[in-house]
Design an enzyme around this catalytic site. Sequence first.
Site, mmCIF file in Angstrom:
data_model
loop_
_atom_site.group_PDB
_atom_site.id
_atom_site.type_symbol
_atom_site.label_atom_id
_atom_site.label_comp_id
_atom_site.label_asym_id
_atom_site.label_seq_id
_atom_site.Cartn_x
_atom_site.Cartn_y
_atom_site.Cartn_z
ATOM 1 N N ARG A 159 0.868 -1.168 0.000
ATOM 2 C CA ARG A 159 0.000 0.000 0.000
ATOM 3 C C ARG A 159 0.912 1.228 0.000
ATOM 4 N NH1 ARG A 159 -2.126 -3.458 4.118
ATOM 5 N NH2 ARG A 159 -4.212 -4.285 3.590
ATOM 6 N N LYS A 200 -1.955 -1.695 7.971
ATOM 7 C CA LYS A 200 -3.398 -1.559 8.152
ATOM 8 C C LYS A 200 -3.891 -2.574 9.170
ATOM 9 C CE LYS A 200 -7.680 -1.212 5.503
ATOM 10 N NZ LYS A 200 -8.305 -1.329 4.168
ATOM 11 N N HIS A 239 -2.583 2.042 -6.144
ATOM 12 C CA HIS A 239 -3.189 0.791 -5.661
ATOM 13 C C HIS A 239 -3.356 -0.213 -6.800
ATOM 14 C CE1 HIS A 239 -4.516 -0.686 -1.794
ATOM 15 N NE2 HIS A 239 -5.499 -1.346 -2.373
ATOM 16 N N ARG A 286 -0.579 -2.653 -6.692
ATOM 17 C CA ARG A 286 -0.795 -3.703 -5.677
ATOM 18 C C ARG A 286 -1.761 -4.773 -6.218
ATOM 19 N NH1 ARG A 286 -1.200 -4.901 0.062
ATOM 20 N NH2 ARG A 286 -3.356 -5.276 0.707
ATOM 21 N N HIS A 341 -4.371 -9.445 4.159
ATOM 22 C CA HIS A 341 -5.832 -9.474 4.245
ATOM 23 C C HIS A 341 -6.282 -10.301 5.445
ATOM 24 C CE1 HIS A 341 -6.328 -8.666 -0.361
ATOM 25 N NE2 HIS A 341 -6.141 -7.559 0.335
ATOM 26 N N TYR A 400 -9.435 -11.588 -6.624
ATOM 27 C CA TYR A 400 -8.454 -11.602 -7.716
ATOM 28 C C TYR A 400 -8.667 -12.777 -8.665
ATOM 29 C CZ TYR A 400 -6.196 -7.964 -5.039
ATOM 30 O OH TYR A 400 -5.945 -6.799 -4.365
#
Length: 347
Positions: A204, A229, A294, A297, A320, A329
């Site tokens: 990120r 995050k 982003h 990423r 995640h 994805y």
Amino acid sequence: MNWKAKTLLHKGTPRIAVYFEKNTELIARIKTFADARWSPNKKYWHLPDTEANRLHFKLPLAHTLVPNAEGIASIETFKRYLLSKRYSPNTINTYSDALKSFLTFCNTKAVKDITNEDVIAYNNDYILKNKFSSSYQNQIVNAIKLFFKIVKETSIEIEKIHRPKREKVLPNVLSKEEVKLIINSPTNLKHKTMLSLIYSCGLRCGELLALQPHHIDSKRNIVLLKNSKGKKDRIVPLSPKILELLRNYYKVYKPKTYLFEGQEAGTPYSDKSLQSVLKQALNKAGIKKPATLHWLRHSYATHLLESGTDLRYIQELLGHNSSKTTEIYTHVSTKSIQQIKSPFDDL
């Protein structure tokens, strides 16, 4: 002040847009506002649509902009709670503004008398009526659920507060050829290294800019990402090509506090400057897509999946919490789709 302001929806969220000619003093002033952001696409700064910000820019106040006295006190209590739980400043601002919006809608009621029906009415008569996004509605739900968990006397049944149906938006992905064009476009070594590191490690923007020199472990070929995050640490693999690029970069720039520093030593490179670096690279590469940092990423994750990397490892590399987040994805990977023969070819 030589600036103009107006209320609008920015990506479905109520904000105040501020327009002015590029000016160092005005940019410094606008940055003093909480959650002030620059929109490269729209070419304006934007701030939360709050009573204080409306008053500052002399914009008309909405007739239901202010919660009642109990609501105002409740918001302050909520802020202190979030602070004690160590939520980030951005999350505290977002949740507090979201709660303020809801309590403003219910400003004729005591907090203990607010019911689930009021939440439904708010969604229908405010969120949907004003065509706010489902992600903004979801922020409101997060704030309401969290707030009523700490309220001693309430008529709200938290578990029955429903969330909006999520929009099935696919992540934007660049081809490997496009990524190569982008990261090879900058002639500036720092710019090239930053863009390369984002893609090669799936970072990120904030994670890249928070990196410090000692977070690069050349002995183990890993990058340590601290306090990412969700306040989680994680490690990602460091490719030999990136390590060589980083060593060349380090010899030239000799960073001290942050791996990528701004014009002043010891200060991190700004995210807005990094966005500008990408924009210049896109122009030079002749790529017309409205790519963001982003996207790099997303491309990293998709290219890993297409090369056969297990989805569980990709989830770990991206940081995640849920495998469902990573599974998106699979919907943009072209590996299997390209093997399907169209019946049109047999006509």
